[in-house]
Design an enzyme around this catalytic site. Structure first.
Site, mmCIF file in Angstrom:
data_model
loop_
_atom_site.group_PDB
_atom_site.id
_atom_site.type_symbol
_atom_site.label_atom_id
_atom_site.label_comp_id
_atom_site.label_asym_id
_atom_site.label_seq_id
_atom_site.Cartn_x
_atom_site.Cartn_y
_atom_site.Cartn_z
ATOM 1 N N GLU A 176 0.809 -1.225 0.000
ATOM 2 C CA GLU A 176 0.000 0.000 0.000
ATOM 3 C C GLU A 176 0.845 1.279 0.000
ATOM 4 O OE1 GLU A 176 -3.641 0.151 2.357
ATOM 5 O OE2 GLU A 176 -3.390 -1.954 2.831
ATOM 6 N N HIS A 180 8.820 -26.376 5.007
ATOM 7 C CA HIS A 180 8.234 -27.628 4.528
ATOM 8 C C HIS A 180 7.653 -27.495 3.126
ATOM 9 C CE1 HIS A 180 8.440 -29.692 8.490
ATOM 10 N NE2 HIS A 180 8.455 -28.432 8.907
ATOM 11 N N LYS A 234 -13.026 -0.528 -4.738
ATOM 12 C CA LYS A 234 -14.167 -0.165 -3.878
ATOM 13 C C LYS A 234 -15.281 0.499 -4.699
ATOM 14 C CE LYS A 234 -11.796 0.257 0.580
ATOM 15 N NZ LYS A 234 -11.494 1.011 1.782
HETATM 16 C C1 F6R Z 1 -6.016 1.824 3.764
HETATM 17 C C2 F6R Z 1 -6.008 0.460 4.257
HETATM 18 C C3 F6R Z 1 -7.059 -0.488 3.760
HETATM 19 C C4 F6R Z 1 -8.361 -0.339 4.583
HETATM 20 C C5 F6R Z 1 -9.434 -1.284 4.060
HETATM 21 C C6 F6R Z 1 -10.713 -1.268 4.907
HETATM 22 O O1 F6R Z 1 -5.104 2.592 4.511
HETATM 23 O O2 F6R Z 1 -5.169 0.122 5.034
HETATM 24 O O3 F6R Z 1 -6.534 -1.785 3.850
HETATM 25 O O4 F6R Z 1 -8.105 -0.591 5.936
HETATM 26 O O5 F6R Z 1 -9.756 -0.920 2.754
HETATM 27 O O6 F6R Z 1 -11.179 0.008 5.171
HETATM 28 P P1 F6R Z 1 -11.526 0.413 6.662
HETATM 29 O O7 F6R Z 1 -10.272 0.216 7.458
HETATM 30 O O8 F6R Z 1 -11.951 1.832 6.598
HETATM 31 O O9 F6R Z 1 -12.627 -0.498 7.100
#
Ligand code: F6R
Length: 355
Positions: free
Chosen positions: A237, A253, A348
């Site tokens: 990320e 293993h 998303k």
């Molecule tokens: C972004 C990150 C992502 C979010 C994930 C879920 O910094 O680390 O992995 O954590 O998309 O979103 P949240 O944490 O808001 O539920």
């Protein structure tokens, strides 16, 4: 002079301020301790038999870390659920901890709603969003953490606040002492890892230069298995780089056999980071040595991150802190802003358009 020692360049690339977020981690731990300390868990005191931590990405990893940390002291199983649905067994005697930094993650919201429907105790943790509203509607316990961070930068909150809730419920002990130790340990580490510390003295900068241009494989063990995974996801990320995490003894293993046939040109583009700790058991130490000997014959880029700190929690967080800084410096070497994401929001958006 190394690129990483040019403060002007760092300022230009780190537009989202991830460096400032990391700099504040030791204080964030104390802040999280205060927020968790204010939680009133009296309504949750049911006869709990299992804990399910629901979350995704930066909101889930705290669950893995807590699970690993608690493995030698929790009388109850702790499971992390990274999906839309709770495991079948989760019922009235399962405590569900729903963690979503934004409070808007559909997988987490759905599993949390299932938990509400099953009648067991629940705790929501978010900086706001739909999760906070849902908890208010259902009169469920909710802990609000400070907003304005990337979820992955909020790990001190997303790990410590739920951990305090578990401690208050009497499910784990020694939490406060270990958080204070982690705070001290990270404060000391910060002095050695922050951007003003030049490359020759800065372990994280040297690691970033060492793994630059490669696919880093992070090898952990036991409670350092989720640490390895965290470092991998931070490299994904923050640094926009592919990375993989594996764990000993399991990798001895299977994965280790893959090194036999790895093509030469690929091997030279792989790096390996072994996670070590001063308290590591001898049975793990000998396995690390054996695997290290094998991989060192295929790539020169073999490194270690050594955990520091007196307690287990401090050791876990110290290795993560080095790993987070490493991913930060690697992002700068790759000339990408560590905070800005491209593909995660794209996925998303596509998913929300189809709902
Ligand atoms: C972004 C990150 C992502 C979010 C994930 C879920 O910094 O680390 O992995 O954590 O998309 O979103 P949240 O944490 O808001 O539920």
């Amino acid at each position: 002079m190394s690129l990483l020692d040019d403060p002007e360049l760092l300022r230009r690339i780190d537009r989202g301020g991830m460096g400032r977020v990391l700099e504040r981690w030791p204080e964030a731990l104390l802040d999280a301790l205060r927020i968790g300390g204010r939680l009133d868990v009296s309504q949750q005191k049911k006869d709990v038999k299992a804990v399910v931590w629901v979350g995704i990405g930066g909101s889930a990893i705290g669950g893995d870390l807590v699970k690993g940390w608690a493995s030698d002291r929790s009388p109850l199983p702790i499971e992390v659920c990274r999906d839309y649905h709770l495991p079948h067994y989760a019922g009235r005697r399962t405590l569900t901890v729903g963690v979503s930094y934004s409070g808007e993650t559909p997988e987490t919201l759905n599993a949390f709603k299932e938990a509400l429907g099953r009648g067991g105790p629940v705790i929501g943790v978010s900086s706001g969003g739909a999760l906070e509203k849902l908890c208010a509607q259902k009169r469920a316990l909710h802990a609000k953490v400070p907003g304005g961070l990337a979820p992955r930068g909020a790990l001190p909150y997303l790990m410590v606040v739920p951990l305090l809730a578990l401690a208050k419920l009497g499910l784990v002990g020694g939490v406060e002492e270990e958080i204070l130790d982690a705070h001290e340990t990270l404060k000391e580490l910060r002095e050695r890892l922050r951007p003003t510390v030049p490359t020759p003295q800065n372990e994280a900068k040297r690691l970033a230069l060492g793994v630059a241009g490669t696919l880093p494989l992070i090898y952990g063990f036991r409670e350092f298995t989720p640490v390895a995974y965290r470092i991998k996801t931070q490299i994904n990320e923050n640094s926009k780089t592919l990375s993989k995490a594996e764990a000993l003894p399991e990798l001895g293993h299977n994965e280790v056999e893959g090194w036999v046939g790895v093509p030469k040109d690929l091997a030279s583009r792989l790096s390996v980071i072994f996670l070590r700790t001063p308290t590591e058991p001898q049975e793990i130490g000998v396995r690390i040595a054996a695997v290290k000997e094998i991989v060192s014959k295929r790539t020169k880029r073999v490194f270690e991150i050594r955990a520091s700190g007196r307690t287990k929690l401090a050791q876990i967080l110290s290795a993560i802190f080095v790993g987070d800084y490493l991913s930060y410096y690697l992002a700068l070497l790759n000339r990408v802003d560590p905070t800005t994401l491209t593909n995660i929001p794209k996925v998303k958006r596509k998913v929300s358009q189809r709902r």
